[in-house]
Design an enzyme around this catalytic site. Structure first.
Site, mmCIF file in Angstrom:
data_model
loop_
_atom_site.group_PDB
_atom_site.id
_atom_site.type_symbol
_atom_site.label_atom_id
_atom_site.label_comp_id
_atom_site.label_asym_id
_atom_site.label_seq_id
_atom_site.Cartn_x
_atom_site.Cartn_y
_atom_site.Cartn_z
ATOM 1 N N LYS A 278 -37.025 136.672 59.088
ATOM 2 C CA LYS A 278 -35.576 136.125 58.948
ATOM 3 C C LYS A 278 -34.728 137.032 58.085
ATOM 4 C CE LYS A 278 -33.186 132.222 56.684
ATOM 5 N NZ LYS A 278 -33.573 131.065 55.861
ATOM 6 N N GLY B 246 -29.293 124.449 50.484
ATOM 7 C CA GLY B 246 -29.876 123.497 49.361
ATOM 8 C C GLY B 246 -28.768 122.419 48.905
ATOM 9 N N ALA C 175 -29.498 125.882 56.922
ATOM 10 C CA ALA C 175 -28.999 125.678 55.534
ATOM 11 C C ALA C 175 -28.118 124.638 55.475
ATOM 12 C CB ALA C 175 -28.334 127.106 55.109
ATOM 13 N N GLY C 176 -28.147 123.818 54.548
ATOM 14 C CA GLY C 176 -27.340 122.681 54.201
ATOM 15 C C GLY C 176 -27.554 121.442 54.650
ATOM 16 N N ASN D 45 -35.240 122.605 54.828
ATOM 17 C CA ASN D 45 -36.178 122.924 53.755
ATOM 18 C C ASN D 45 -36.024 122.044 52.735
ATOM 19 O OD1 ASN D 45 -38.113 123.875 51.923
ATOM 20 N ND2 ASN D 45 -37.575 125.955 51.936
ATOM 21 N N THR D 46 -34.878 122.301 51.999
ATOM 22 C CA THR D 46 -34.526 121.626 50.639
ATOM 23 C C THR D 46 -34.605 119.893 50.925
ATOM 24 O OG1 THR D 46 -33.293 123.488 49.880
ATOM 25 C CG2 THR D 46 -32.957 121.270 48.733
#
Lengths: 66, 262
Positions: free
Chosen positions: B98, B159, B185-186, B207-208
């Site tokens: 990635k 995040g 993301a986000g 993820n986060t």
């Protein structure tokens, strides 16, 4: 022998090969990646790779990431 | 409805949920979350080993059937991303990468131009390249021309849990780009992941939101269900939004007909 490992200067009394140095640092050789003076040293080549004064060694591994 | 697998670089996946492995409190929790999520692709990062203390190897907690996708986090330009990718490949853990090139510490926005450069170099070397970008049609086209296996546009800041702030730009990529679109993301809630899938995204990476939850495994399961629901909704076909009401029950021919005709 003075070398730099991961950006930190270190003095090594052990003048063994790269494989010995990885083991002496207490690291499992599996999934550790070594780069000497900017060139990747494949794991099967570590046993034949000897370090010299002034060398710069990077040892990296996998961590969590997104 | 029956679905076809997600195919990336010729490899089929039944799960459309990519999981990031950062920020988990411990490796056991990560292992439980991977299992609960049903993911078949996880991202990992490369870092210098800590010379002073013992660190547990993350790879021991990732089942062998899961494809490893190494990110190039920490890279500030194409050259550094290429270096990280080559290091990762040497580990023998595959050649999926990635590309993540970030040179801004406040917003952590990816540098699209450097990402294209790195994709050109690594694709030519035989890597399977999944580039992470700010959603932009021309960048995405350049990435496809460079050999990218997917395009991974950000939904909002890394995040931030803000969801699909870039929704319309991602929709353009979904409409115009032929490689899989993975929204990355986000994404802070299952509803946001479902929204991306309803729009026609091919997969979602989170993820986060999961790793920082009090119960990551349970939340990962919720994400997996939402991604599946969003995918099914997309395949089924969603109706257009209307600006006025359209009755869903018949309003005539019963009880109050005489009143209504006044």
């Amino acid at each position: 022998m003075n070398i730099t490992i991961n950006g930190t200067p270190r003095q090594l009394t052990n003048d063994g090969n790269l494989s010995d140095i990885v083991s002496a640092l207490g690291k499992q050789p599996r999934h550790v990646i070594t780069e000497l003076n900017g060139s990747i040293i494949p794991s099967q080549m570590r046993g034949q790779t000897r370090l010299k004064d002034g060398d710069s060694l990077e040892i990296v591994t996998f961590v969590g990431g997104g | 409805m029956t679905d076809t697998p997600l195919v990336i670089a010729g490899k089929p996946f039944t799960s459309r949920f990519l999981l990031g492995t950062g920020k988990f409190r411990n490796k056991q929790q990560l292992a439980q979350t991977i299992a609960a999520s049903g993911t078949q692709i996880v991202t990992v990062a490369l870092r210098r080993i800590d010379l002073e203390r013992h660190e547990e190897n993350i790879l021991e907690h990732i089942p062998p059937h899961v494809t490893l996708l190494t990110n190039t986090s920490g890279a500030r330009n194409a050259q550094e991303a290429v270096r990280i990718a080559r290091l990762a490949k040497d580990s023998g853990c595959g050649n999926w990468v990635k590309i993540e090139v970030i040179n801004d510490s406040k917003y952590l926005l990816p540098d699209n131009q450097e990402t294209v450069k790195a994709t050109e170099i690594l694709s030519a070397e035989g890597f399977v390249v999944l580039p992470y970008i700010s959603p932009d049609l021309y960048t995405a086209r350049a990435l496809v021309a460079a050999g990218a296996a997917t395009v991974m546009p950000l939904g909002s800041f890394i995040g931030s849990n803000q969801g699909l702030k870039t929704r319309e730009l991602i929709q353009v990529l979904i409409n115009e780009i032929d490689v899989p679109i993975v929204v990355d993301a986000g994404i802070g809630a299952p509803s946001q992941a479902a929204e991306a899938m309803e729009m026609g995204a091919d997969a979602v990476l989170a993820n986060t939101a999961i790793a920082t939850s009090p119960n990551p495994a349970a939340l990962a399961k919720a994400f997996a269900l939402a991604i599946e629901a969003g995918r099914q909704a997309h395949l089924s076909g969603l109706p257009q939004q209307q600006t006025s009401a359209k009755a869903s029950s018949p309003l005539t021919g019963f009880l109050y007909d005489d009143v209504r005709t006044n």
